[in-house]
Design a protein around this motif. Structure first.
Motif: not given
Length: 116
Positions: A102-116
Motif C-alpha cells: 500500500d505504501a510502495l508508490i511514493g510519487g509520480i514525476a511528470y517532467g517532460g509530460y508536465a513541461r508540454k
C-alpha cells in the motif's frame, strides 16, 4: 536515488547503493524509477514500461527499503495504470514501506509530460 532499469543488475545495484547510504541515512529513502525517458509521450503505451518496472521492484523480496517514485514514461495515463495493477493508494501511510504494498508508490514525476 535516481535508478534506471538495469535488468538483472537492478536489485544488486540498489542494495550496493543502499549499503553506502545507510550510515548517513536519517529519513525514508525514495527510489526514482527512471525506466526509459519518453520525453513527455502522452500515449497509454508509454507508461506501460514504467509501471512494469515498478511492479517488478514492488514484488522483489530482496530489494532495500524505500518508496518508489515513477519517472521515465509517466504521463496522464500512469495513475489509471497503477490503479488497475493495485499499486495506487491515497488513504494510508505505512511506516515500514518495505513490507507494505500500500505504501510502495511514493510519487509520480511528470517532467517532460508536465513541461508540454
Amino acid at each position: 536515488v535516481s535508478l534506471p532499469n538495469g535488468g538483472d543488475s537492478t536489485i544488486p545495484s540498489m542494495n550496493e547503493m543502499f549499503s553506502i547510504m545507510t550510515p548517513n541515512l536519517q529519513c525514508f529513502n525514495l527510489w526514482q524509477l527512471d525506466g526509459r525517458p519518453m520525453s513527455g509521450d502522452i500515449g497509454r503505451g508509454a507508461t506501460k514500461e514504467t509501471i512494469a518496472f515498478a511492479i517488478e521492484l514492488a514484488k522483489a523480496k530482496n530489494r532495500p527499503p524505500g518508496f518508489l517514485q515513477l519517472a521515465g514514461g509517466t504521463n496522464a495515463h500512469t495513475i489509471d495504470g497503477l490503479r488497475k495493477k493495485g499499486l495506487f493508494q491515497t488513504t494510508s501511510i505505512v511506516v515500514d514501506s518495505s513490507n507494505s504494498p500500500d505504501a510502495l508508490i511514493g510519487g509520480i514525476a511528470y517532467g517532460g509530460y508536465a513541461r508540454k
